[in-house]
Scaffold this motif. Structure first.
Motif, PDB file in Angstrom:
ATOM      1  N   UNK A  63       0.818  -1.214   0.000  1.00 11.89           N
ATOM      2  CA  UNK A  63       0.000   0.000   0.000  1.00 11.89           C
ATOM      3  C   UNK A  63       0.845   1.254   0.000  1.00 11.89           C
ATOM      4  N   UNK A  64       0.904   1.916   1.142  1.00 11.15           N
ATOM      5  CA  UNK A  64       1.553   3.223   1.273  1.00 11.15           C
ATOM      6  C   UNK A  64       0.871   4.255   0.390  1.00 11.15           C
ATOM      7  N   UNK A  65      -0.446   4.081   0.217  1.00  9.81           N
ATOM      8  CA  UNK A  65      -1.232   5.086  -0.497  1.00  9.81           C
ATOM      9  C   UNK A  65      -1.151   6.402   0.262  1.00  9.81           C
ATOM     10  N   UNK A  66      -1.199   7.513  -0.464  1.00 10.95           N
ATOM     11  CA  UNK A  66      -0.969   8.798   0.198  1.00 10.95           C
ATOM     12  C   UNK A  66      -1.479   9.958  -0.644  1.00 10.95           C
ATOM     13  N   UNK A  77       3.061  21.742  -1.267  1.00  7.73           N
ATOM     14  CA  UNK A  77       4.383  21.929  -0.672  1.00  7.73           C
ATOM     15  C   UNK A  77       5.058  20.600  -0.339  1.00  7.73           C
ATOM     16  N   UNK A  78       4.385  19.499  -0.654  1.00  6.79           N
ATOM     17  CA  UNK A  78       4.948  18.193  -0.377  1.00  6.79           C
ATOM     18  C   UNK A  78       4.657  17.669   1.015  1.00  6.79           C
ATOM     19  N   UNK A  79       3.698  18.278   1.706  1.00  2.88           N
ATOM     20  CA  UNK A  79       3.303  17.797   3.032  1.00  2.88           C
ATOM     21  C   UNK A  79       2.263  16.700   2.883  1.00  2.88           C
ATOM     22  N   UNK A  80       2.495  15.581   3.570  1.00  3.39           N
ATOM     23  CA  UNK A  80       1.527  14.485   3.522  1.00  3.39           C
ATOM     24  C   UNK A  80       0.291  14.858   4.343  1.00  3.39           C
ATOM     25  N   UNK A  81      -0.877  14.769   3.727  1.00  4.57           N
ATOM     26  CA  UNK A  81      -2.115  15.140   4.424  1.00  4.57           C
ATOM     27  C   UNK A  81      -3.020  13.927   4.643  1.00  4.57           C
ATOM     28  N   UNK A  82      -2.471  12.738   4.430  1.00  4.75           N
ATOM     29  CA  UNK A  82      -3.220  11.507   4.666  1.00  4.75           C
ATOM     30  C   UNK A  82      -2.527  10.707   5.762  1.00  4.75           C
ATOM     31  N   UNK A  83      -3.271   9.776   6.361  1.00  2.00           N
ATOM     32  CA  UNK A  83      -2.716   8.913   7.406  1.00  2.00           C
ATOM     33  C   UNK A  83      -3.154   7.480   7.132  1.00  2.00           C
ATOM     34  N   UNK A  84      -2.580   6.885   6.105  1.00  2.00           N
ATOM     35  CA  UNK A  84      -2.986   5.552   5.672  1.00  2.00           C
ATOM     36  C   UNK A  84      -1.930   4.538   6.089  1.00  2.00           C
ATOM     37  N   UNK A  85      -2.261   3.591   6.945  1.00  2.00           N
ATOM     38  CA  UNK A  85      -1.270   2.612   7.391  1.00  2.00           C
ATOM     39  C   UNK A  85      -0.918   1.630   6.273  1.00  2.00           C
ATOM     40  N   UNK A  86       0.291   1.101   6.307  1.00  2.00           N
ATOM     41  CA  UNK A  86       0.685   0.081   5.348  1.00  2.00           C
ATOM     42  C   UNK A  86       0.023  -1.261   5.683  1.00  2.00           C
ATOM     43  N   UNK A  87      -0.133  -2.078   4.662  1.00  2.00           N
ATOM     44  CA  UNK A  87      -0.570  -3.472   4.803  1.00  2.00           C
ATOM     45  C   UNK A  87      -1.953  -3.629   5.445  1.00  2.00           C
ATOM     46  N   UNK A  88      -2.779  -2.612   5.330  1.00  2.00           N
ATOM     47  CA  UNK A  88      -4.134  -2.698   5.863  1.00  2.00           C
ATOM     48  C   UNK A  88      -5.138  -2.226   4.824  1.00  2.00           C
ATOM     49  N   UNK A  89      -6.295  -2.892   4.814  1.00  2.00           N
ATOM     50  CA  UNK A  89      -7.376  -2.440   3.945  1.00  2.00           C
ATOM     51  C   UNK A  89      -8.008  -1.210   4.582  1.00  2.00           C
ATOM     52  N   UNK A  90      -7.934  -0.108   3.866  1.00  2.05           N
ATOM     53  CA  UNK A  90      -8.360   1.179   4.409  1.00  2.05           C
ATOM     54  C   UNK A  90      -9.058   1.983   3.321  1.00  2.05           C
ATOM     55  N   UNK A  91     -10.096   2.692   3.718  1.00  3.86           N
ATOM     56  CA  UNK A  91     -10.663   3.726   2.854  1.00  3.86           C
ATOM     57  C   UNK A  91     -10.471   5.047   3.579  1.00  3.86           C
ATOM     58  N   UNK A  92      -9.593   5.888   3.048  1.00  5.28           N
ATOM     59  CA  UNK A  92      -9.310   7.176   3.676  1.00  5.28           C
ATOM     60  C   UNK A  92      -9.864   8.306   2.818  1.00  5.28           C
ATOM     61  N   UNK A  93     -10.502   9.247   3.467  1.00  3.59           N
ATOM     62  CA  UNK A  93     -11.058  10.407   2.757  1.00  3.59           C
ATOM     63  C   UNK A  93     -10.152  11.605   3.009  1.00  3.59           C
TER      64      UNK A  93
END
Length: 260
Positions: A208-211, A216-232
């Protein structure tokens, strides 16, 4: 037109070369989203996994998956996007599909086929870049290996969102993280990547590591690796305007033409 956009990133495992089961799984996941969103993003080859056995999973643009996407977008009143294997005129394409609630369909064929896996021997490379206009936002969709080629992603069209769908494997995930961030910074756009998890039929693992990164290159998501996640994630036009007006980096781009 919207100044703010809500996008759902669907990070999940895929069932190897089984379009029907993948559609069922994604249908449940999409319908589980309780919050109203504008776009739902699925991974690359979301009906099959990253397969070189195109003949066994390919569909036409009049096929079941395109109809399913249209029904799903209408039902949930959100655009739904991801790439699938499409057969057309005797060739196979790794095709990104973007379907709006109205039924309007736009598509982009993956430009950079992944030679390391022999994708270039099976799939025909695309030749055209696509800029979508949706809800007042300009979106540039690209697919997986395209991420390694900044010239193709170069923001000469004043787009707002750079969007990648992928089956990007574990051994090179650091490159995925670094390049997604770099594409946001150099293009002063949001950069979104949706990658799968699990192990595919070729015994390749994905974490995963979806993001989503801001201009400015700041990550605004908090998606954990190796987990099924739906992040808005929530995107803001004012954020883009603010920093493009204050930091006019795009105006200093080198001028050149890309020869096909």
């Amino acid at each position: 037109m919207k100044d703010d956009l809500k996008i759902a990133l669907v990070q999940t495992d895929l069932v190897w070369e089984n379009p029907e089961q993948n559609r069922l799984n994604f249908g449940e996941k999409i319908k589980s989203i309780k919050e109203e969103v504008d776009i739902i993003i699925l991974p690359e080859m979301f009906t099959s996994g990253f397969t070189m056995n195109a003949k066994s999973v390919a569909e036409t643009m009049d096929g079941v998956t395109v109809s399913w996407l249209k029904d799903m977008a209408k039902t949930v009143q959100s655009a739904v996007a991801g790439s699938v294997v499409i057969s057309e005129d005797g060739s196979y394409f790794n095709r990104f599909l973007f379907v709006e609630p109205s039924g309007k369909l736009s598509y982009y064929d993956k430009r950079h086929t992944f030679t390391l896996a022999g994708e270039h021997k099976v799939y025909t490379a695309g030749k055209s870049k696509l800029i979508l206009d949706y809800e007042g936002w300009r979106i540039c969709p690209l697919v997986c290996y395209d991420l390694r080629f900044p010239v193709w992603a170069r923001n000469t069209e004043n787009y707002d969102i750079l969007l990648y769908v992928a089956n990007w494997p574990v051994p090179r995930i650091d490159a995925w993280d670094a390049l997604l961030k770099a594409r946001a910074i150099e293009n002063m756009s949001y950069s979104i990547g949706v990658n799968r998890i699990g192990v595919d039929g070729a015994n390749i693992g994905y974490c995963g590591s979806s993001a989503c990164y801001d201009v400015l290159g700041k990550k605004i998501s908090e998606i954990p690796m190796n987990k099924e996640v739906i992040e808005i994630v929530n995107l803001s036009k004012n954020h883009i305007r603010k920093y493009r007006n204050a930091l006019k980096f795009l105006e200093d781009r080198d001028e050149f033409n890309l020869l096909m």
